[in-house]
Write a protein that holds these residues in place. Structure first.
Motif, mmCIF file in Angstrom:
data_model
loop_
_atom_site.group_PDB
_atom_site.id
_atom_site.type_symbol
_atom_site.label_atom_id
_atom_site.label_comp_id
_atom_site.label_asym_id
_atom_site.label_seq_id
_atom_site.Cartn_x
_atom_site.Cartn_y
_atom_site.Cartn_z
ATOM 1 N N GLY A 169 0.812 -1.213 0.000
ATOM 2 C CA GLY A 169 0.000 0.000 0.000
ATOM 3 C C GLY A 169 0.846 1.264 0.000
ATOM 4 O O GLY A 169 0.590 2.202 -0.752
ATOM 5 N N GLU A 170 1.870 1.287 0.844
ATOM 6 C CA GLU A 170 2.775 2.437 0.893
ATOM 7 C C GLU A 170 3.503 2.618 -0.432
ATOM 8 O O GLU A 170 3.775 3.738 -0.859
ATOM 9 C CB GLU A 170 3.805 2.247 2.014
ATOM 10 C CG GLU A 170 3.219 2.314 3.398
ATOM 11 C CD GLU A 170 4.200 1.840 4.469
ATOM 12 O OE1 GLU A 170 5.403 1.642 4.168
ATOM 13 O OE2 GLU A 170 3.753 1.661 5.623
ATOM 14 N N GLN B 155 0.740 3.780 -3.522
ATOM 15 C CA GLN B 155 0.032 5.057 -3.346
ATOM 16 C C GLN B 155 0.638 6.206 -4.163
ATOM 17 O O GLN B 155 -0.063 6.824 -4.958
ATOM 18 C CB GLN B 155 -0.040 5.428 -1.857
ATOM 19 C CG GLN B 155 -0.637 6.806 -1.583
ATOM 20 C CD GLN B 155 -2.112 6.911 -1.904
ATOM 21 O OE1 GLN B 155 -2.872 6.024 -1.586
ATOM 22 N NE2 GLN B 155 -2.513 7.985 -2.535
ATOM 23 N N CYS C 244 -1.854 6.631 -7.624
ATOM 24 C CA CYS C 244 -3.103 7.140 -7.058
ATOM 25 C C CYS C 244 -3.119 8.653 -6.962
ATOM 26 O O CYS C 244 -2.176 9.264 -6.488
ATOM 27 C CB CYS C 244 -3.310 6.561 -5.672
ATOM 28 S SG CYS C 244 -3.485 4.773 -5.654
ATOM 29 N N PRO D 192 -7.670 8.755 -2.641
ATOM 30 C CA PRO D 192 -7.308 7.862 -1.529
ATOM 31 C C PRO D 192 -7.241 6.395 -1.960
ATOM 32 O O PRO D 192 -8.033 5.937 -2.778
ATOM 33 C CB PRO D 192 -8.436 8.074 -0.515
ATOM 34 C CG PRO D 192 -8.988 9.420 -0.841
ATOM 35 C CD PRO D 192 -8.823 9.591 -2.323
ATOM 36 N N LEU D 193 -6.298 5.692 -1.387
ATOM 37 C CA LEU D 193 -6.085 4.283 -1.686
ATOM 38 C C LEU D 193 -7.154 3.439 -1.001
ATOM 39 O O LEU D 193 -7.492 3.658 0.151
ATOM 40 C CB LEU D 193 -4.705 3.864 -1.185
ATOM 41 C CG LEU D 193 -4.209 2.484 -1.560
ATOM 42 C CD1 LEU D 193 -3.989 2.395 -3.063
ATOM 43 C CD2 LEU D 193 -2.912 2.191 -0.827
ATOM 44 N N ARG E 157 -8.180 -0.610 -0.256
ATOM 45 C CA ARG E 157 -7.734 -2.004 -0.267
ATOM 46 C C ARG E 157 -8.848 -2.870 -0.820
ATOM 47 O O ARG E 157 -9.988 -2.755 -0.422
ATOM 48 C CB ARG E 157 -7.381 -2.399 1.167
ATOM 49 C CG ARG E 157 -6.831 -3.774 1.322
ATOM 50 C CD ARG E 157 -5.411 -3.892 0.736
ATOM 51 N NE ARG E 157 -4.928 -5.212 1.074
ATOM 52 C CZ ARG E 157 -5.203 -6.292 0.369
ATOM 53 N NH1 ARG E 157 -5.897 -6.222 -0.740
ATOM 54 N NH2 ARG E 157 -4.753 -7.469 0.748
ATOM 55 N N PHE F 72 -5.553 -3.396 -4.956
ATOM 56 C CA PHE F 72 -5.701 -2.011 -4.490
ATOM 57 C C PHE F 72 -6.429 -1.221 -5.562
ATOM 58 O O PHE F 72 -6.330 -1.520 -6.758
ATOM 59 C CB PHE F 72 -4.334 -1.360 -4.253
ATOM 60 C CG PHE F 72 -3.598 -1.908 -3.070
ATOM 61 C CD1 PHE F 72 -3.773 -1.368 -1.827
ATOM 62 C CD2 PHE F 72 -2.723 -2.968 -3.221
ATOM 63 C CE1 PHE F 72 -3.088 -1.876 -0.726
ATOM 64 C CE2 PHE F 72 -2.043 -3.484 -2.143
ATOM 65 C CZ PHE F 72 -2.215 -2.942 -0.892
ATOM 66 N N CYS G 249 -7.633 3.049 -6.463
ATOM 67 C CA CYS G 249 -7.603 4.453 -6.044
ATOM 68 C C CYS G 249 -8.305 5.330 -7.042
ATOM 69 O O CYS G 249 -8.727 4.886 -8.075
ATOM 70 C CB CYS G 249 -6.175 4.920 -5.841
ATOM 71 S SG CYS G 249 -4.970 4.411 -7.067
#
Length: 116
Positions: free
Chosen positions: A82-83, A86, A90, A93-94, A96, A114, A116
């Motif tokens: 995720g980090e 992003q 994106c 907002p990301l 999940r 993921f 976004c």
């Protein structure tokens, strides 16, 4: 009896292909995003990440595996993926997408979804 032997010999080359298909957690219609390949270290472990997309669709599929081939900690892999994605894909907002997740049988590879 000859017919059975011939059929068995013809079927042998098909067996490894079927086994490989079960182990492959990547879909054929996914396109790899080459510039999103990374090897990242976290907690003393090196993770290999690759991202995949389906053209003209929203989600990212992040293929995560440990460089040492050991089983992954799912929570750690989710946070790392995720980090990583992003800032690369994106502008919103990301989100999940666990409904898109896949895993191989022994937990050494994950595909995490993921959006976004």
């Amino acid at each position: 009896m000859k017919g059975f032997i011939v059929l068995a010999l013809l079927a042998l080359p098909l067996l490894p292909a079927q086994a490989d298909a079960k182990e492959n957690i990547l879909a054929r219609n996914w396109s790899k995003v080459d510039e999103n390949h990374a090897e990242l270290e976290r907690g003393g472990k090196t993770y290999v990440l690759d991202s995949y997309i389906v053209l003209f669709e929203q989600p990212y599929y992040l293929h995560v595996r440990a460089k040492d081939g050991q089983a992954l900690d799912t929570t750690e892999a989710e946070a790392l993926a995720g980090e990583y994605i992003q800032p690369r894909g994106c502008t919103q907002p990301l989100e999940r997408r666990k409904d898109l997740d896949r895993s191989n049988g022994d937990g050494t590879e994950l595909v995490l979804g993921f959006q976004c």
